[in-house]
Design a protein around this motif. Structure first.
Motif, mmCIF file in Angstrom:
data_model
loop_
_atom_site.group_PDB
_atom_site.id
_atom_site.type_symbol
_atom_site.label_atom_id
_atom_site.label_comp_id
_atom_site.label_asym_id
_atom_site.label_seq_id
_atom_site.Cartn_x
_atom_site.Cartn_y
_atom_site.Cartn_z
ATOM 1 N N GLY A 56 -7.896 12.705 5.889
ATOM 2 C CA GLY A 56 -9.090 13.407 6.357
ATOM 3 C C GLY A 56 -9.473 13.006 7.768
ATOM 4 N N LEU A 57 -9.316 11.735 8.094
ATOM 5 C CA LEU A 57 -9.619 11.273 9.444
ATOM 6 C C LEU A 57 -8.673 11.914 10.452
ATOM 7 N N LEU A 58 -7.409 12.020 10.085
ATOM 8 C CA LEU A 58 -6.445 12.687 10.974
ATOM 9 C C LEU A 58 -6.760 14.162 11.128
ATOM 10 N N VAL A 59 -7.188 14.800 10.038
ATOM 11 C CA VAL A 59 -7.541 16.219 10.108
ATOM 12 C C VAL A 59 -8.689 16.441 11.077
ATOM 13 N N ARG A 71 -9.112 20.191 13.339
ATOM 14 C CA ARG A 71 -10.452 20.464 12.827
ATOM 15 C C ARG A 71 -10.580 21.791 12.084
ATOM 16 N N PRO A 72 -9.854 22.858 12.466
ATOM 17 C CA PRO A 72 -9.976 24.101 11.692
ATOM 18 C C PRO A 72 -9.621 23.937 10.216
ATOM 19 N N ALA A 73 -8.809 22.922 9.905
ATOM 20 C CA ALA A 73 -8.429 22.716 8.503
ATOM 21 C C ALA A 73 -9.406 21.815 7.758
ATOM 22 N N ALA A 74 -10.455 21.366 8.440
ATOM 23 C CA ALA A 74 -11.371 20.406 7.827
ATOM 24 C C ALA A 74 -12.073 20.991 6.608
ATOM 25 N N GLN A 75 -12.483 22.266 6.684
ATOM 26 C CA GLN A 75 -13.214 22.861 5.564
ATOM 27 C C GLN A 75 -12.343 22.945 4.315
ATOM 28 N N GLY A 76 -11.086 23.351 4.482
ATOM 29 C CA GLY A 76 -10.183 23.434 3.338
ATOM 30 C C GLY A 76 -9.885 22.066 2.738
ATOM 31 N N ALA A 113 -21.736 20.627 -3.511
ATOM 32 C CA ALA A 113 -21.762 22.000 -3.025
ATOM 33 C C ALA A 113 -20.525 22.305 -2.189
ATOM 34 N N GLU A 114 -20.196 23.603 -2.102
ATOM 35 C CA GLU A 114 -19.066 24.031 -1.270
ATOM 36 C C GLU A 114 -19.421 23.809 0.198
ATOM 37 N N PRO A 115 -18.550 23.147 0.961
ATOM 38 C CA PRO A 115 -18.938 22.740 2.321
ATOM 39 C C PRO A 115 -18.796 23.852 3.348
ATOM 40 N N THR A 116 -19.705 23.866 4.300
ATOM 41 C CA THR A 116 -19.487 24.635 5.523
ATOM 42 C C THR A 116 -18.631 23.776 6.460
ATOM 43 N N ARG A 117 -18.188 24.373 7.564
ATOM 44 C CA ARG A 117 -17.301 23.620 8.463
ATOM 45 C C ARG A 117 -17.995 22.410 9.079
ATOM 46 N N PRO A 118 -19.223 22.541 9.617
ATOM 47 C CA PRO A 118 -19.867 21.329 10.164
ATOM 48 C C PRO A 118 -20.084 20.249 9.101
ATOM 49 N N ARG A 119 -20.495 20.661 7.910
ATOM 50 C CA ARG A 119 -20.682 19.686 6.837
ATOM 51 C C ARG A 119 -19.359 19.046 6.439
ATOM 52 N N ALA A 120 -18.292 19.846 6.435
ATOM 53 C CA ALA A 120 -16.982 19.318 6.062
ATOM 54 C C ALA A 120 -16.528 18.246 7.048
ATOM 55 N N ILE A 121 -16.705 18.493 8.343
ATOM 56 C CA ILE A 121 -16.302 17.519 9.350
ATOM 57 C C ILE A 121 -17.109 16.228 9.195
#
Length: 356
Positions: free
Chosen positions: A21-24, A29-34, A52-60
């Motif tokens: 995850g740190l490498l992602v 970063r586009p793959a962070a949400q997945g 909850a299902e993450p948004t991209r900022p929350r996922a990062i």
């Protein structure tokens, strides 16, 4: 046992996923949400934690915060595996050498001592695993938020508690009305009947007795108006909240300053606000020794806030019958209720209720 094995497997996967995850986050970063969504499935499958299902900022943000947690989990598990490996080596040595090859003083003493230390370390390891799982849950809830299922469970619990509170408040109000009727109106009606009976038996004193009966009937009407007013003030519907509260101020023996603007609220909200102020004023008059009460009602279109402050001696008990009933009434409307009453005062009661 099965749950413990699942937790160990989940933390072991979490160690590797923390690094990935740190490498992602750094490289893709586009793959962070997945990847964060895969993390959600991991903690739900192995750790029984829902989020909850993450948004991209929350996922990062989640992947960045979760990376140290994954490394911590791997560190804790490494000591667990190390201890298990030493135990397996010791057991193999005993099996291979047999009982004849054991030095009963040195080997047994060392084995018992090692087993005691190993038991303590095993306990520490188990607590460490539990702590890392709890930390995983805290990070997931803080960064991703609770899932819809958890929110629904919370809402159901709140509604169940609120419903029980409303039932209790209604029962308490019925008992209070019965007590008011029995101790006030009923006693006066009995006295009125006795006066009229004496007037019939003693015509020579009829004028005085009828005068007393007329005075008693006036008190009966006043008591009935008080009881009816406490059940539900008609002025609240016909005149509005501000005028109904002015009536409360007129009936109070303590000077009350009321600031109440015009707020578009539903009838249940107006009723709750009225009874919050009315009960708070009643408590202040009876118990606080206050010389002044101030009521402020403000709103921003979404919710209405009421603040009642008196300059009395303080010490009001939020768990007392009257205040607890107000808390339940406000909670039933998804509002918030608070009491601050230190010894020596002042007492400040606040309530915030959604306008709808």
């Amino acid at each position: 046992m099965v749950r413990g094995v699942r937790a160990v497997a989940g933390l072991l996967l979490g160690f590797f996923s923390g690094l990935v995850g740190l490498l992602v986050v750094v490289l893709a970063r586009p793959a962070a949400q997945g990847f964060a969504d895969w993390e959600r499935r991991r903690i739900r499958r192995f750790l029984d934690l829902d989020s909850a299902e993450p948004t991209r900022p929350r996922a990062i943000r989640y992947l960045l915060v979760r990376a140290p947690v994954g490394l911590l989990g791997g560190f804790v598990l490494s000591w667990l595996f190390y201890g298990l490996a030493l135990g397996a080596i010791a057991a193999q040595r005993i099996i291979v050498n047999g009982l004849d090859g054991i030095d009963w003083y040195d080997d047994v003493t060392a084995t018992v001592w090692t087993a005691a230390i190993g038991g303590v370390l095993l306990y520490v390891e188990v607590q460490g695993i539990i702590g890392v799982v709890a930390l995983e849950a805290k990070v997931a809830r803080r960064c991703l938020g609770p899932s819809e299922a958890e929110l629904l469970r919370r809402r159901i619990d709140e509604l169940a508690e609120s419903r029980a509170g409303v039932v209790a408040a209604v029962d308490a109000e019925r008992r209070r009305i019965e007590r008011d009727l029995h101790d006030g109106v009923q006693q006066r009606l009995v006295a009125l009947g006795m006066l009229l009976g004496r007037a019939r038996r003693h015509p020579e004193h009829a004028d005085e007795l009828l005068r007393q009966a007329h005075e008693e009937s006036r008190h009966v009407l006043e008591d009935l108006r008080d009881v009816a007013w406490r059940v539900y003030p008609v002025a609240l519907d016909s005149l509005g909240l501000a005028d109904a509260l002015e009536t409360v101020a007129d009936r109070s023996s303590i000077p009350i300053t009321i600031h109440c603007g015009h707020h578009e609220t539903s009838t249940p909200v107006r009723t709750a606000l009225y009874f919050v102020v009315s009960e708070a004023v009643t408590n202040a008059v009876k118990h606080s020794g206050a010389t002044m009460i101030r009521v402020d009602i403000t709103g921003d279109g979404d919710e209405v806030r009421v603040r009642i402050e008196d300059d009395g001696v303080g010490g009001a008990d939020p768990a007392g019958g009257g205040l607890a009933g107000l808390a339940r009434r406000v909670s039933a409307l998804d509002g918030r209720f608070a009491v601050r009453s230190p010894a020596g005062g002042p007492t400040v009661i606040t309530a915030e209720v959604p306008c709808g």
